[in-house]
Every structure is written in structure tokens, then in C-alpha cells.
Scaffold this motif. Structure first.
Motif, PDB file in Angstrom:
ATOM      1  N   THR A 182      24.015  22.749  23.574  1.00  0.00           N
ATOM      2  CA  THR A 182      24.634  22.760  22.244  1.00  0.00           C
ATOM      3  C   THR A 182      25.063  24.161  21.844  1.00  0.00           C
ATOM      4  O   THR A 182      26.148  24.363  21.276  1.00  0.00           O
ATOM      5  CB  THR A 182      23.654  22.184  21.207  1.00  0.00           C
ATOM      6  OG1 THR A 182      23.207  20.893  21.621  1.00  0.00           O
ATOM      7  CG2 THR A 182      24.319  22.068  19.848  1.00  0.00           C
ATOM      8  N   LEU A 183      24.218  25.158  22.123  1.00  0.00           N
ATOM      9  CA  LEU A 183      24.557  26.543  21.787  1.00  0.00           C
ATOM     10  C   LEU A 183      25.764  27.027  22.584  1.00  0.00           C
ATOM     11  O   LEU A 183      26.619  27.747  22.056  1.00  0.00           O
ATOM     12  CB  LEU A 183      23.349  27.453  22.053  1.00  0.00           C
ATOM     13  CG  LEU A 183      22.202  27.348  21.047  1.00  0.00           C
ATOM     14  CD1 LEU A 183      20.977  28.100  21.552  1.00  0.00           C
ATOM     15  CD2 LEU A 183      22.627  27.892  19.681  1.00  0.00           C
ATOM     16  N   ARG A 192      12.878  30.161  22.041  1.00  0.00           N
ATOM     17  CA  ARG A 192      13.640  31.083  21.186  1.00  0.00           C
ATOM     18  C   ARG A 192      14.164  32.300  21.943  1.00  0.00           C
ATOM     19  O   ARG A 192      15.377  32.555  21.976  1.00  0.00           O
ATOM     20  CB  ARG A 192      12.755  31.540  20.026  1.00  0.00           C
ATOM     21  CG  ARG A 192      13.374  32.608  19.133  1.00  0.00           C
ATOM     22  CD  ARG A 192      12.323  33.129  18.168  1.00  0.00           C
ATOM     23  NE  ARG A 192      11.166  33.656  18.891  1.00  0.00           N
ATOM     24  CZ  ARG A 192       9.955  33.803  18.349  1.00  0.00           C
ATOM     25  NH1 ARG A 192       9.747  33.453  17.099  1.00  0.00           N
ATOM     26  NH2 ARG A 192       8.960  34.294  19.069  1.00  0.00           N
ATOM     27  N   ASP A 193      13.285  33.065  22.578  1.00  0.00           N
ATOM     28  CA  ASP A 193      13.702  34.312  23.220  1.00  0.00           C
ATOM     29  C   ASP A 193      14.679  34.063  24.365  1.00  0.00           C
ATOM     30  O   ASP A 193      15.602  34.853  24.584  1.00  0.00           O
ATOM     31  CB  ASP A 193      12.469  35.066  23.733  1.00  0.00           C
ATOM     32  CG  ASP A 193      11.580  35.552  22.596  1.00  0.00           C
ATOM     33  OD1 ASP A 193      12.055  35.576  21.452  1.00  0.00           O
ATOM     34  OD2 ASP A 193      10.411  35.888  22.854  1.00  0.00           O
ATOM     35  N   ALA A 194      14.488  32.965  25.100  1.00  0.00           N
ATOM     36  CA  ALA A 194      15.355  32.677  26.236  1.00  0.00           C
ATOM     37  C   ALA A 194      16.768  32.296  25.801  1.00  0.00           C
ATOM     38  O   ALA A 194      17.742  32.582  26.506  1.00  0.00           O
ATOM     39  CB  ALA A 194      14.752  31.560  27.083  1.00  0.00           C
ATOM     40  N   LEU A 226      22.574  33.204  23.983  1.00  0.00           N
ATOM     41  CA  LEU A 226      23.634  32.197  23.889  1.00  0.00           C
ATOM     42  C   LEU A 226      24.324  32.228  22.524  1.00  0.00           C
ATOM     43  O   LEU A 226      25.413  31.672  22.371  1.00  0.00           O
ATOM     44  CB  LEU A 226      23.067  30.797  24.138  1.00  0.00           C
ATOM     45  CG  LEU A 226      22.438  30.559  25.515  1.00  0.00           C
ATOM     46  CD1 LEU A 226      21.933  29.122  25.627  1.00  0.00           C
ATOM     47  CD2 LEU A 226      23.432  30.863  26.631  1.00  0.00           C
ATOM     48  N   VAL A 227      23.700  32.847  21.531  1.00  0.00           N
ATOM     49  CA  VAL A 227      24.298  32.969  20.185  1.00  0.00           C
ATOM     50  C   VAL A 227      25.159  34.222  20.175  1.00  0.00           C
ATOM     51  O   VAL A 227      24.664  35.333  19.994  1.00  0.00           O
ATOM     52  CB  VAL A 227      23.213  33.031  19.094  1.00  0.00           C
ATOM     53  CG1 VAL A 227      23.858  33.086  17.708  1.00  0.00           C
ATOM     54  CG2 VAL A 227      22.276  31.844  19.196  1.00  0.00           C
ATOM     55  N   LEU A 228      26.451  34.050  20.369  1.00  0.00           N
ATOM     56  CA  LEU A 228      27.356  35.202  20.479  1.00  0.00           C
ATOM     57  C   LEU A 228      27.653  35.827  19.124  1.00  0.00           C
ATOM     58  O   LEU A 228      27.752  37.051  19.009  1.00  0.00           O
ATOM     59  CB  LEU A 228      28.660  34.770  21.163  1.00  0.00           C
ATOM     60  CG  LEU A 228      28.508  34.127  22.554  1.00  0.00           C
ATOM     61  CD1 LEU A 228      29.879  33.813  23.128  1.00  0.00           C
ATOM     62  CD2 LEU A 228      27.715  35.021  23.496  1.00  0.00           C
ATOM     63  N   ASP A 247      19.592  30.867  13.893  1.00  0.00           N
ATOM     64  CA  ASP A 247      20.642  29.950  14.359  1.00  0.00           C
ATOM     65  C   ASP A 247      20.107  29.015  15.441  1.00  0.00           C
ATOM     66  O   ASP A 247      20.456  27.832  15.475  1.00  0.00           O
ATOM     67  CB  ASP A 247      21.833  30.741  14.900  1.00  0.00           C
ATOM     68  CG  ASP A 247      22.734  31.294  13.798  1.00  0.00           C
ATOM     69  OD1 ASP A 247      22.425  31.038  12.616  1.00  0.00           O
ATOM     70  OD2 ASP A 247      23.720  31.966  14.115  1.00  0.00           O
ATOM     71  N   VAL A 248      19.273  29.541  16.340  1.00  0.00           N
ATOM     72  CA  VAL A 248      18.658  28.691  17.358  1.00  0.00           C
ATOM     73  C   VAL A 248      17.805  27.609  16.702  1.00  0.00           C
ATOM     74  O   VAL A 248      17.862  26.430  17.080  1.00  0.00           O
ATOM     75  CB  VAL A 248      17.809  29.525  18.340  1.00  0.00           C
ATOM     76  CG1 VAL A 248      17.021  28.612  19.280  1.00  0.00           C
ATOM     77  CG2 VAL A 248      18.690  30.466  19.153  1.00  0.00           C
TER      78      VAL A 248
END
Length: 442
Positions: A190-191, A310-312, A316-318, A336-337
């Protein structure tokens, strides 16, 4: 506050002081012990006052939850003294928080979804994004009412993860999570759909002959507004409520840590105060007597799953969402995650997709199907079926029985995939994961 399962602040203070004094009289080193531990009694007393004033008003006359009424899914009182309580009322102002594209409708026809005998409307606020799809005329059993391209579907887990165009970076990020599950995979997918890179967009444009699939998928995910319970701060009461939304970090899901039991034990609390208060309110909303512990465990389970990935998934959140609350870039990415986890969980379903060794049950989020209303006692009136034709896999939305004109299309959310270890049932399950209104709880 006894009606909501809370002991008054005065009673907490009396018990704490009485316990310390009794031990002091029995101990030879009583003076030192009393001086050292009296601080904890004072802290417990102060915290109990704060919790009582935040969650329980000075007077609570005739509080009830109007269940089974479509237009009244909120707490109600004969006076206005319950305004601080968590509720099921959705504030339209929350649509902007955590989703800057919330007011942009998604055009499913432009994305390539073909529909037959269906009419659409925007879901009502109390439906939380579930509903608004109905039959424009009578539909017969086994009739196909929609065709959904495989390229638009979000899939997580199994052989179909990152299948048919999903970026390899989703697989790599999910593999680095502390505890990889289908939730991790589907959140990563999804991210990636929400934050495509320039190279991915260029490749998609080169391979696609009829518009950008990635752009269509991105706009679809951007249109998601509601998620599970407390994705929006209004579920926890007004902004000024003590230990409500103003005391969360991003959202309730992203609040707290795996060590909260030890951190807050000194305050005689089992977890973070905001989560504790939310558990009490959740038990009240779902009418669960003595259900605070079960609600607290369910909230803690969601938080633990989020923190395990979360950390991994942060890379992916640009472009993290701009929010009113000041925070670092990393914190905004984490929030956002958390929002994506909650919104994805509230839409997920199980698909039977054709695999090498037969059909494979795969968690997924499917356009159009993810916004259907909850079914009644008759069961869901449409079902997703994979069609592996010459043009590749596409999903057919097929009627399971005759559907009358004007009848809503429905699915059964109780059969959706769950978090590992989640055994919640009934109202708690349907509200917490899917934020379905009370009229859908039975």
C-alpha cells in the motif's frame, strides 16, 4: 465514575496512603520507606484526579449508546456533560488530518473498472466509508456486476506479493521487519502504491497503453479517509479532553511503546494513559461489561504489530504528510505508516487466487469491494471470483443471490483477515478493525 469501571480519585488516594502507612508501622525502617514511597502515592493520586476529570464528567445523567439507529451512531445524554467521552461521531474536520487528498474522489471507471446495474453515492459520515454502492435495477443470482483489473489490486503475502508490477522495494522493506506477517506485506504494498518513484512511474507509462495504472492506484489509496477506530482523533473525544487525542503521538495506534507496562506501573496504570482511557471508552461504546482488559489487549496488539514493522517501512514514505502538530521528518513518516496500517486493515479481504498448486488464499484490498456495506443475517450478496482468462487475471464481482433494485451491495467483514492472536468478537471486532456503525454489529 464507578458506572464506567473507575474508582474515584479520593478512594485511590485513601487506599494508597493506607497501604503505605500500614507497611510503615510494620517495618523497622519505616521512616525511610515512607518518605521514599510517598512520592508514588502522590503521583498516583494526581494521575487518578486527571483521569477522572478527563473521562468522567462531574455528573453523568442517563448516558446511553443509541445502537441500531442508522442516523445516531454516537454517545447521547440528556445533558451536555458527556462531551469528553470517546464516541462514534465522525468529525468532518478529521478528513484532512493525515490525508491531504481526502476530498479528491476516485473515478473507478477512468481506472478501468467496468460496472453493470450499479449506482454510487458518497458514503454518509456515520458509515465511515462503508456503503454507497447499490443496485440500479434488479440483479439475478450469479450475475457479474463488476470487472476489476488485477493491476489495481493490492496483494500482500504468499506467491502473489509484489506480483504483476508491485515494486521490489516493497518486498525488501517487508523482509526487514521484526515480525513479518501478511499485515507487513500488505502495508508495504500500500505504501509503495501511495508513494511511487519517478522511475516506477516512467516504467509504468512505457508499459501501459491506456493510461497510468500506478497513478490510478495511487489516487485510489489517496481517496481512503476512514480506518479502524481512533484513526481519527475525534473518536477519543474533543481536542481538549485530558489523555484524549491531544495526548497521542500522531494517532492512538502510534502511541505508546512495547515497554509501557513497566513504564507506567509506578503510576498504578497497566499502559499508556491515553490507551488506558481509550480502552475504558471502547468497552463502554461496545457495551462490554468488565471488558476493559480485553479492549486494552486489543489496542495493545494493534500497537505492537505497527511497531514491529515501523522502522522497516519508513523508507517507503517518500513525502510524509504535513500535519498541524510539529514533528520531525521521521515522526511524520511513522505516523503515515500507522495511518496506512489502520486504513488497510479496515478494507482487507481474503482472495482465492489461482496458483501453481491450485487456488491460494491471499490477503488483499480490492477497489470497489473495499467500500461495500456490512451484510445482514442473510449474508453477503456479492462475492469476488478470480477469472484467469486470456487477458490475464481479473476479478469478477458476482451476485450470490437475487438483489432487488435499490438494495445495497454487501460483504461479510467477519471473514476478513485478522491480526495474529486477535480473537475479538462481535461489536469490539467490527468497531475496532473496521469502524462499522452500531447497526452493523448484529
Amino acid at each position: 465514575g464507578r458506572g464506567l469501571g473507575l474508582v474515584s480519585a479520593e478512594e485511590v488516594s485513601r487506599r494508597a496512603v493506607r497501604r503505605k502507612i500500614s507497611y510503615w508501622h510494620k517495618s523497622r525502617a519505616g521512616s525511610k520507606y515512607f518518605q521514599h514511597n510517598m512520592k508514588e502515592s502522590i503521583l498516583a493520586f494526581a494521575l487518578a484526579i486527571a483521569l477522572s476529570s478527563a473521562f468522567v464528567p462531574s455528573a453523568i445523567p442517563a448516558v446511553s449508546l443509541l445502537r441500531h439507529h442508522h442516523a445516531s451512531t454516537q454517545l447521547y445524554s440528556s445533558s451536555e456533560n458527556v462531551d469528553d467521552l470517546p464516541s462514534l461521531e465522525f468529525s468532518s474536520a478529521d478528513t484532512e488530518e493525515g490525508n491531504v487528498h481526502a476530498n479528491k474522489p476516485w473515478d473507478h471507471e477512468k481506472a478501468g473498472i467496468q460496472t453493470h446495474k450499479l449506482t454510487f453515492r458518497s458514503p454518509h459520515p456515520d458509515e465511515r466509508g462503508k456503503g454507497g454502492v447499490s443496485a440500479s435495477e434488479s440483479i439475478q443470482a450469479l450475475e457479474v456486476v463488476a470487472r476489476i483489473p488485477r493491476s489495481l489490486i493490492l496483494v500482500g503475502g504468499g506467491d502473489f506479493f509484489a506480483y504483476d508490477g508491485d515494486a521490489p522495494r516493497a518486498v525488501e522493506a517487508a523482509a526487514n521487519a521484526q515480525n513479518r506477517t501478511w499485515v507487513t506485506d500488505l502495508t508495504a504494498a500500500t505504501l509503495v502504491a501511495l508513494h511511487p518513484t519517478l522511475s516506477e512511474l516512467a516504467m509504468d507509462k512505457k508499459e501501459s497503453s491506456s493510461g497510468s495504472t500506478l497513478i490510478s492506484k495511487q489516487q485510489w489509496v489517496q481517496s481512503w479517509v476512514s480506518g479502524g477506530w481512533a484513526t481519527h482523533g475525534s473518536d477519543l473525544g474533543p481536542p481538549e479532553a485530558q489523555f484524549g487525542q491531544k495526548c497521542t503521538t500522531g494517532s492512538l495506534l502510534s502511541t505508546g511503546s512495547d515497554n509501557d507496562a513497566n513504564i507506567y506501573a509506578k503510576f498504578r496504570l497497566p499502559c499508556h494513559p491515553a490507551i488506558h482511557r481509550a480502552a475504558v471508552g471502547l468497552a463502554f461504546l461496545t457495551n462490554m461489561e468488565d471488558g476493559e482488559e480485553e479492549c486494552r489487549e486489543a489496542l495493545a496488539r494493534r500497537g505492537a504489530v505497527f511497531r514491529s514493522m515501523r522502522d522497516a517501512l519508513l523508507p517507503l514514505v517518500l513525502e510524509p504528510t504535513e500535519r498541524e502538530r510539529m514533528a520531525s521528518m521521521r515522526e511524520r513518516r511513522a505516523w503515515d505508516v500507522a495511518d496506512v496500517v489502520s486504513r488497510m486493515l479496515s478494507r482487507a479481504t481474503l482472495l482465492q487466487l489461482p496458483g501453481v498448486d491450485g487456488e491460494v488464499s491471499t490477503p488483499a484490498v480490492v477497489p470497489l469491494h473495499e467500500r461495500l456495506a456490512q451484510c445482514d443475517a442473510r449474508g453477503e450478496n456479492v462475492k469476488l471470483i478470480a477469472d484467469d482468462g486470456d487477458g490475464g487475471i481479473e476479478l469478477l464481482l458476482v451476485a450470490t443471490r437475487d438483489i432487488e433494485q435499490g438494495e445495497d451491495l454487501t460483504r461479510d467483514y467477519t471473514t476478513a483477515p485478522r491480526l495474529m492472536g486477535d480473537e475479538t468478537q462481535g461489536a469490539l471486532h467490527l468497531l475496532l478493525q473496521f469502524v462499522l456503525p452500531p447497526n452493523a454489529w448484529s
